[in-house]
Motif scaffolding. Structure first.
Motif, PDB file in Angstrom:
ATOM      1  N   ALA A 178      -1.196 -13.879  55.034  1.00 19.59           N
ATOM      2  CA  ALA A 178       0.012 -15.025  55.272  1.00 19.59           C
ATOM      3  C   ALA A 178       0.587 -15.288  54.026  1.00 19.59           C
ATOM      4  CB  ALA A 178      -0.859 -16.414  55.932  1.00 19.59           C
ATOM      5  N   HIS A 179      -0.226 -15.160  52.942  1.00 22.42           N
ATOM      6  CA  HIS A 179       0.702 -15.633  51.452  1.00 22.42           C
ATOM      7  C   HIS A 179       1.518 -14.252  51.454  1.00 22.42           C
ATOM      8  CE1 HIS A 179       1.356 -16.832  47.348  1.00 22.42           C
ATOM      9  NE2 HIS A 179       1.430 -15.656  47.285  1.00 22.42           N
ATOM     10  N   GLU A 180       1.026 -13.056  51.344  1.00 20.53           N
ATOM     11  CA  GLU A 180       1.701 -11.921  50.909  1.00 20.53           C
ATOM     12  C   GLU A 180       2.802 -11.723  52.007  1.00 20.53           C
ATOM     13  OE1 GLU A 180       1.191 -11.053  48.079  1.00 20.53           O
ATOM     14  OE2 GLU A 180      -0.653 -11.805  47.434  1.00 20.53           O
ATOM     15  N   ALA A 211       4.477 -13.674  53.545  1.00 16.92           N
ATOM     16  CA  ALA A 211       5.588 -14.675  53.304  1.00 16.92           C
ATOM     17  C   ALA A 211       6.395 -14.110  52.289  1.00 16.92           C
ATOM     18  CB  ALA A 211       5.097 -16.137  52.902  1.00 16.92           C
ATOM     19  N   HIS A 212       5.833 -13.359  51.208  1.00 21.60           N
ATOM     20  CA  HIS A 212       6.763 -12.889  50.118  1.00 21.60           C
ATOM     21  C   HIS A 212       7.804 -11.681  50.690  1.00 21.60           C
ATOM     22  CE1 HIS A 212       5.243 -14.273  46.344  1.00 21.60           C
ATOM     23  NE2 HIS A 212       3.968 -14.147  46.488  1.00 21.60           N
ATOM     24  N   GLN A 213       7.287 -11.304  51.944  1.00 25.93           N
ATOM     25  CA  GLN A 213       8.865 -10.538  52.346  1.00 25.93           C
ATOM     26  C   GLN A 213       9.886 -11.155  52.395  1.00 25.93           C
ATOM     27  OE1 GLN A 213       8.254  -7.176  52.846  1.00 25.93           O
ATOM     28  NE2 GLN A 213       6.254  -7.434  52.050  1.00 25.93           N
ATOM     29  N   ASP A 257       9.493 -17.900  44.175  1.00 24.45           N
ATOM     30  CA  ASP A 257       9.023 -17.114  45.305  1.00 24.45           C
ATOM     31  C   ASP A 257       7.497 -17.515  45.566  1.00 24.45           C
ATOM     32  OD1 ASP A 257       8.737 -15.545  42.844  1.00 24.45           O
ATOM     33  OD2 ASP A 257       7.421 -14.344  43.911  1.00 24.45           O
ATOM     34  N   GLU A 258       6.775 -17.791  44.526  1.00 23.14           N
ATOM     35  CA  GLU A 258       5.357 -18.167  44.628  1.00 23.14           C
ATOM     36  C   GLU A 258       5.052 -19.444  45.436  1.00 23.14           C
ATOM     37  OE1 GLU A 258       3.035 -16.108  44.535  1.00 23.14           O
ATOM     38  OE2 GLU A 258       3.931 -14.582  42.929  1.00 23.14           O
ATOM     39  N   GLY A 259       5.853 -20.336  44.942  1.00 24.74           N
ATOM     40  CA  GLY A 259       5.842 -21.731  45.450  1.00 24.74           C
ATOM     41  C   GLY A 259       6.126 -21.655  47.223  1.00 24.74           C
TER      42      GLY A 259
HETATM   43 ZN   LIG Z   1       2.202 -14.520  45.538  1.00 21.96          ZN
END
Ligand SMILES: [Zn+2]
Length: 484
Positions: free
Chosen positions: A327-329, A331-333, A350-352
Motif C-alpha cells: 500500500a505504501h509503495e 501510494a508512491h505512484q 512524498d514519504e509522509g
Molecule cells: Zn516510501
C-alpha cells in the motif's frame, strides 16, 4: 521507500506504438530516452539515445547525467549501504560495481565528456552549441554497468537481478540548472524529471522481466530473449529480472496490474492488495496514468522501493507486513512518481503522504483488521518514544522536516521525522479541516503537480485553495515547532 524497521508504528501486528513515437529530430516537447541493454552475467552493456528537450527559460552549454550505479564502485566516498545493513546486504562478502562510459556522441561525432561531481557521480557532456529554450539536442551514450553482489536497488541477489539506475539519467532541473544527486545511504537520493522511455533488454531466455513499461514486442533467438518496453512521462525506468518469477495479473480500470513472485503459495493475495490500493487511490487522489503497474518480489535491504509503474517488495518481509508495504509503495505512484519532488531536500513530501495513504488503505479495507484510530495511536506512541530517546541521548530533539538527507543523523531519526511525524500531521489536518477540504486539497495537489515537481509551498497552497487555513499549521510542523 519503506523500511523494514520494527520500530515503525504500523507494525503493531492505447496501442503501444500510437503512444510512443520516438523522434530523434528533436521535434517533440518531451525528453525521450531510447535504451538498448544486454544483461550478461554481472554486466549490463548498453547504448542510450537521449533527446533532451529544454522546457526551461535558460540556455544550456552542457548536459549533466547522474551515474547512480557508480556509488557501488570500490572506494566510493559515500557507500550506498548504511553501516547497519552492510553485512547483510553484501551477502557474499565484499563486492563492487560501477558504470563505465564508453563513448558519448552528438550529431555522430565523439564528444569529450568528463566524469565529475562530488563522488564521480555525474557525467558532464559539453555541447557544441547551446540548447536554447524550446530546443532539443540528441546525445548517444554507450555504457557498461557492472552489478555488485548486493541486495540493493542495483545489484545481483540470490533470486533476482535488480536493475534500477543501470543507465545514465539526466539530472533533474531545479532553479534553472541541473541538480546533482549524491547517493546517500539513508533515504532515496533521487530527483529527475519526466521523460518518455523505450527500452529494449536482451538477456538469457530463462529470465522473466518485470519493468516500468508496457511490453511492445518479445522474441527469443539463440538462447537469448529480447523484449522492448515503453512508458511515457516517467521519472526513470527500472526492472527486475529473475529465472524464478511467476506472474499473476488483473485489471483496475485501464491499468493492467501484475505481481511477480517466487516462493509464494498464495500470490493472488498480494495481487489483490495492489489492486485494492490502486482502486482506492484512483478514487481518493486522481487517476493513475500508466497502462501497467507491477509489484515485484525481490531481494531488497529495506521493505520496499518505488519506481515509475514498478514496485520492489523485499522477499525478507514478514508476511504480515506485505500489505502495508505494498500500500505504501503503491501510494508512491501518486506521491513521487506522478507528483515529483526533490527527495534529497524534501523527503517528507512524498514519504509522509505515502505513509498516510497506508492509514487510508486500512481505514477503507477493514478486513485487514486495522483502524484509523489504532494506527494513529501507534504512530503517536512511536513518535513520542523517538522524542524521548533523542532527548535522553542528545538533550534535545530536532523534529524539523525541512532538511535534506545529509542532515539526518540516523535512519531512526529519518523515519520518525519524514514518515511518522507527517502521518500524524496529515491526520490532524484532516480532523481539523474536515474530510471534504482535506481530500479536495490532495486532489488539487495531484492535479496541479501532475508530472511536475512540487515543493512544500506548493503543497500548502493547494490545501489553502481547497479552503483550509493551514499556513501556520504547516509551519509549526515543517520547522519543528510543534510539540505532540
Ligand atoms: Zn516510501
Amino acid at each position: 521507500m519503506r523500511f523494514l524497521s520494527k520500530s515503525l508504528a504500523f507494525l503493531i501486528l492505447l496501442s503501444a506504438f500510437a503512444v510512443f513515437s520516438f523522434s530523434c529530430g528533436g521535434g517533440g516537447k518531451t525528453t525521450k530516452y531510447e535504451i538498448t541493454a544486454e544483461l550478461d552475467g554481472n554486466t549490463v552493456t548498453g547504448e542510450e539515445t537521449v533527446v533532451f528537450y529544454n522546457d526551461t527559460d535558460n540556455a544550456f552549454k552542457e548536459l549533466k547525467f547522474n551515474l547512480f550505479a557508480n556509488a557501488f564502485r570500490k572506494n566510493a566516498k559515500r557507500p550506498p549501504i548504511s553501516a547497519i545493513h552492510r553485512a547483510s546486504a553484501y551477502y557474499n562478502g565484499e563486492s563492487y560495481g560501477g558504470i563505465e562510459i564508453l563513448s558519448v556522441k552528438c550529431g555522430g561525432e565523439d564528444v569529450e565528456f568528463s566524469i565529475c561531481g562530488e563522488d564521480e557521480n555525474i557525467l558532464c557532456v559539453p555541447l557544441k552549441t547551446e540548447v536554447y529554450p524550446s530546443e532539443s539536442v540528441k546525445i548517444t551514450i554507450a555504457f557498461r554497468t557492472t552489478l555488485a553482489r548486493v541486495v540493493a536497488r542495483t545489484g545481483i541477489n540470490e533470486n533476482t537481478v535488480n536493475l534500477a539506475n543501470f543507465y545514465p539519467i539526466l539530472c533533474g532541473i531545479q532553479d534553472g540548472g541541473f541538480y546533482e544527486c549524491v547517493y546517500y545511504s539513508t533515504g532515496d537520493p533521487f530527483f529527475s524529471d519526466c521523460a518518455d522511455y523505450k527500452v529494449t533488454f536482451t538477456l538469457p531466455e530463462e529470465f522473466v522481466l518485470a519493468t516500468s513499461g508496457k511490453i511492445l514486442e518479445s522474441s527469443v533467438k539463440d538462447g537469448k530473449r529480447t523484449e522492448t518496453f515503453y512508458v511515457n512521462s516517467a521519472r526513470s525506468f527500472a526492472a527486475v529480472a529473475s529465472e524464478k518469477f511467476g506472474v499473476v495479473s488483473g485489471n483496475v480500470g485501464k491499468t493492467q496490474v501484475n505481481y511477480y513472485y517466487y516462493d509464494d503459495e498464495n500470490p493472488e493475495e498480494f495481487l489483490s492488495v495492489a489492486e485494492k490500493s490502486l482502486t482506492l487511490f484512483n478514487d481518493l487522489f486522481g487517476e493513475y496514468p500508466y497502462p501497467v503497474y507491477s509489484v515485484a518480489k525481490t531481494g531488497f535491504i529495506e521493505g520496499g522501493m518505488e519506481f515509475p509503474a514498478l514496485t520492489f517488495i523485499s522477499d525478507s518481509l514478514e508476511k504480515s507486513a506485505f500489505s502495508e508495504v505494498i500500500a505504501h509503495e503503491t501510494a508512491h505512484q501518486w506521491w513521487q512518481t506522478v507528483v515529483g519532488n526533490n527527495e534529497i531536500e524534501y523527503a517528507f513530501l512524498d514519504e509522509g503522504l505515502a505513509e498516510y495513504s497506508v492509514v487510508l488503505f486500512y481505514e477503507n479495507y477493514p478486513e485487514y483488521g486495522f483502524t484509523r484510530k489504532t494506527l494513529l495511536e501507534a504512530s503517536e506512541k512511536t513518535y513520542k518514544m523517538f522524542c524521548s530517546v533523542s532527548d535522553k541521548l542528545f538533550g534535545k530533539t530536532d523534529t524539523s522536516m525541512m532538511r535534506g538527507l545529509k542532515d539526518f543523523g540516523s535512519e531512526y531519526e529519518y523515519v520518525n521525522v519524514c514518515y511518522v511525524q507527517p502521518c500524524i500531521m496529515y491526520d490532524l489536518l484532516r480532523t481539523t479541516a474536515g474530510d471534504k477540504v482535506f481530500f479536495s486539497g490532495l486532489k488539487k495537489y495531484y492535479r496541479e503537480y501532475f508530472m511536475k515537481n512540487a515543493t512544500p509551498d506548493g503543497l500548502i497552497s493547494c490545501f489553502c485553495s481547497a479552503g483550509a487555513d493551514v499556513e501556520g499549521f504547516f509551519d509549526g510542523f515543517l520547522y519543528g515547532k510543534v510539540i505532540l
